[in-house]
Design an enzyme around this catalytic site. Sequence first.
Site, PDB file in Angstrom:
ATOM      1  N   ASN A  33     -40.811  -5.535   8.477  1.00 36.16           N
ATOM      2  CA  ASN A  33     -40.781  -6.968   8.772  1.00 36.16           C
ATOM      3  C   ASN A  33     -41.925  -7.704   8.078  1.00 36.16           C
ATOM      4  O   ASN A  33     -41.762  -8.841   7.619  1.00 36.16           O
ATOM      5  CB  ASN A  33     -40.881  -7.193  10.279  1.00 36.16           C
ATOM      6  CG  ASN A  33     -39.685  -6.664  11.038  1.00 36.16           C
ATOM      7  OD1 ASN A  33     -38.598  -6.511  10.488  1.00 36.16           O
ATOM      8  ND2 ASN A  33     -39.897  -6.369  12.315  1.00 36.16           N
ATOM      9  N   TYR A  99     -35.523   6.705  18.439  1.00 33.95           N
ATOM     10  CA  TYR A  99     -34.847   7.949  18.067  1.00 33.95           C
ATOM     11  C   TYR A  99     -35.385   8.335  16.690  1.00 33.95           C
ATOM     12  O   TYR A  99     -34.987   7.757  15.666  1.00 33.95           O
ATOM     13  CB  TYR A  99     -33.329   7.736  18.066  1.00 33.95           C
ATOM     14  CG  TYR A  99     -32.815   7.424  19.449  1.00 33.95           C
ATOM     15  CD1 TYR A  99     -32.291   8.431  20.266  1.00 33.95           C
ATOM     16  CD2 TYR A  99     -32.901   6.127  19.961  1.00 33.95           C
ATOM     17  CE1 TYR A  99     -31.855   8.150  21.554  1.00 33.95           C
ATOM     18  CE2 TYR A  99     -32.461   5.842  21.251  1.00 33.95           C
ATOM     19  CZ  TYR A  99     -31.945   6.855  22.032  1.00 33.95           C
ATOM     20  OH  TYR A  99     -31.512   6.568  23.312  1.00 33.95           O
ATOM     21  N   ARG A 158     -46.803   1.586  20.286  1.00 36.69           N
ATOM     22  CA  ARG A 158     -45.556   1.969  20.937  1.00 36.69           C
ATOM     23  C   ARG A 158     -45.889   3.187  21.795  1.00 36.69           C
ATOM     24  O   ARG A 158     -45.794   4.330  21.354  1.00 36.69           O
ATOM     25  CB  ARG A 158     -44.477   2.293  19.902  1.00 36.69           C
ATOM     26  CG  ARG A 158     -44.165   1.140  18.941  1.00 36.69           C
ATOM     27  CD  ARG A 158     -43.518  -0.016  19.666  1.00 36.69           C
ATOM     28  NE  ARG A 158     -43.124  -1.108  18.776  1.00 36.69           N
ATOM     29  CZ  ARG A 158     -43.503  -2.356  18.917  1.00 36.69           C
ATOM     30  NH1 ARG A 158     -44.331  -2.695  19.906  1.00 36.69           N
ATOM     31  NH2 ARG A 158     -43.089  -3.289  18.094  1.00 36.69           N
ATOM     32  N   SER A 185     -52.355  -7.227  19.119  1.00 29.70           N
ATOM     33  CA  SER A 185     -52.028  -8.081  20.251  1.00 29.70           C
ATOM     34  C   SER A 185     -53.004  -7.817  21.392  1.00 29.70           C
ATOM     35  O   SER A 185     -53.682  -6.775  21.433  1.00 29.70           O
ATOM     36  CB  SER A 185     -50.601  -7.809  20.726  1.00 29.70           C
ATOM     37  OG  SER A 185     -50.520  -6.520  21.324  1.00 29.70           O
ATOM     38  N   ARG A 211     -52.181 -13.575  21.352  1.00 31.48           N
ATOM     39  CA  ARG A 211     -51.930 -13.677  22.788  1.00 31.48           C
ATOM     40  C   ARG A 211     -50.612 -14.397  23.070  1.00 31.48           C
ATOM     41  O   ARG A 211     -50.512 -15.191  23.991  1.00 31.48           O
ATOM     42  CB  ARG A 211     -53.098 -14.395  23.469  1.00 31.48           C
ATOM     43  CG  ARG A 211     -54.413 -13.622  23.351  1.00 31.48           C
ATOM     44  CD  ARG A 211     -55.565 -14.300  24.081  1.00 31.48           C
ATOM     45  NE  ARG A 211     -56.748 -13.462  24.108  1.00 31.48           N
ATOM     46  CZ  ARG A 211     -57.644 -13.404  23.124  1.00 31.48           C
ATOM     47  NH1 ARG A 211     -57.481 -14.150  22.031  1.00 31.48           N
ATOM     48  NH2 ARG A 211     -58.688 -12.606  23.221  1.00 31.48           N
ATOM     49  N   GLY A 215     -51.746 -18.280  21.776  1.00 34.96           N
ATOM     50  CA  GLY A 215     -52.394 -18.464  20.482  1.00 34.96           C
ATOM     51  C   GLY A 215     -53.079 -17.224  19.939  1.00 34.96           C
ATOM     52  O   GLY A 215     -52.781 -16.091  20.341  1.00 34.96           O
ATOM     53  N   GLY A 240     -40.455  -9.263  15.917  1.00 35.88           N
ATOM     54  CA  GLY A 240     -41.005  -9.576  14.598  1.00 35.88           C
ATOM     55  C   GLY A 240     -42.089 -10.629  14.590  1.00 35.88           C
ATOM     56  O   GLY A 240     -42.641 -10.933  13.525  1.00 35.88           O
ATOM     57  N   GLY A 242     -45.240 -10.603  15.852  1.00 35.65           N
ATOM     58  CA  GLY A 242     -46.528 -10.049  15.447  1.00 35.65           C
ATOM     59  C   GLY A 242     -46.558  -9.645  13.988  1.00 35.65           C
ATOM     60  O   GLY A 242     -47.580  -9.800  13.307  1.00 35.65           O
ATOM     61  N   ASP A 243     -45.441  -9.147  13.473  1.00 32.37           N
ATOM     62  CA  ASP A 243     -45.353  -8.777  12.063  1.00 32.37           C
ATOM     63  C   ASP A 243     -45.452 -10.019  11.179  1.00 32.37           C
ATOM     64  O   ASP A 243     -46.049  -9.986  10.096  1.00 32.37           O
ATOM     65  CB  ASP A 243     -44.030  -8.055  11.790  1.00 32.37           C
ATOM     66  CG  ASP A 243     -43.776  -6.927  12.778  1.00 32.37           C
ATOM     67  OD1 ASP A 243     -44.736  -6.226  13.144  1.00 32.37           O
ATOM     68  OD2 ASP A 243     -42.618  -6.770  13.195  1.00 32.37           O
TER      69      ASP A 243
END
Length: 302
Positions: A33, A99, A158, A185, A211, A215, A240, A242-243
């Site tokens: 992304n 997976y 993750r 994040s 956040r 912001g 997507g 954050g990407d």
Amino acid sequence: MIVVAGEALIDLVPQGTGALAALRPALGGGPYNTAVALGRLGSPAAFCSRVSYDAFGTALLDRLRETGVDVSPVQRGAEPTTLAVASVDADGSAAYSFYVEGTADRLFSVPAALPPGTRAVSFGTCSLVLEPGASAYEELLRETAARGVFTALDPNIRAGLIPDPDAYRARFRSWLPSVSLLKLSAEDAEWLGGSPREWLAAGPAAVVVTRGGAGLTAYTRDGGEYAVAGERVAVVDTIGAGDTVNAALLHGLAVRDALSEEAVAGLRAEGWAGLLGFAARAAAVTCSRAGAEPPYAHEVAV
């Protein structure tokens, strides 16, 4: 040239509510992304990964090419593409089940060279967790930093993929001397432990913490702290987002000719306000539409 190193995968996104809602395949993966977002924003970008020869892998590469991203560093394999099953909460926040056994991106190996003119390399997400590829990406991170190339890290935690959290946290800290820009994040920061000041002392020139709608805040080695509010938008989902922030920060630094630790250290309040504001606007566009669909340059102003 900004190179993004990491996985490409297929997000299976529910099209309704309930455990048996229909799933729509969507092209994704944090690094993927980021590369797409860079291409849409107009930065010369390349993707460095290992992608399957299956139909999903072909679709992933086709989109990169359509976006103008150089795929010459991509390795190919006969193994299947990684799948991530998304679940979206009422507020649009996404969680994932993965997976990953025997998939192509896990078998990434260190490339002999990166594309000519590489000014920055971005790392993160599952690619730094899943072995044996994780060790190869880690080696590339250290080698790249040792050559003086600007490096960016978005750990994009993750937790379900991390069997030993304490070992991963120690590994994360070992990467910091090789990182120029750390973006993460608030949830990632809480999971990892520590603080921006501790991480800055270990190496990065700046740490940017996102956040969500509240912001972004940048922290710098000289004690600087610069914040902007989030852009108000009707959120469809946050896939997507954050990407997109990651790509927007790199694109904004490139536009300012600031892809070096010295230049980042030299940014002051006005520079950070402009850079963070741009990232917030770009993320808001992504949140306003379903799936990881980052903005094009004409939709946001640098």
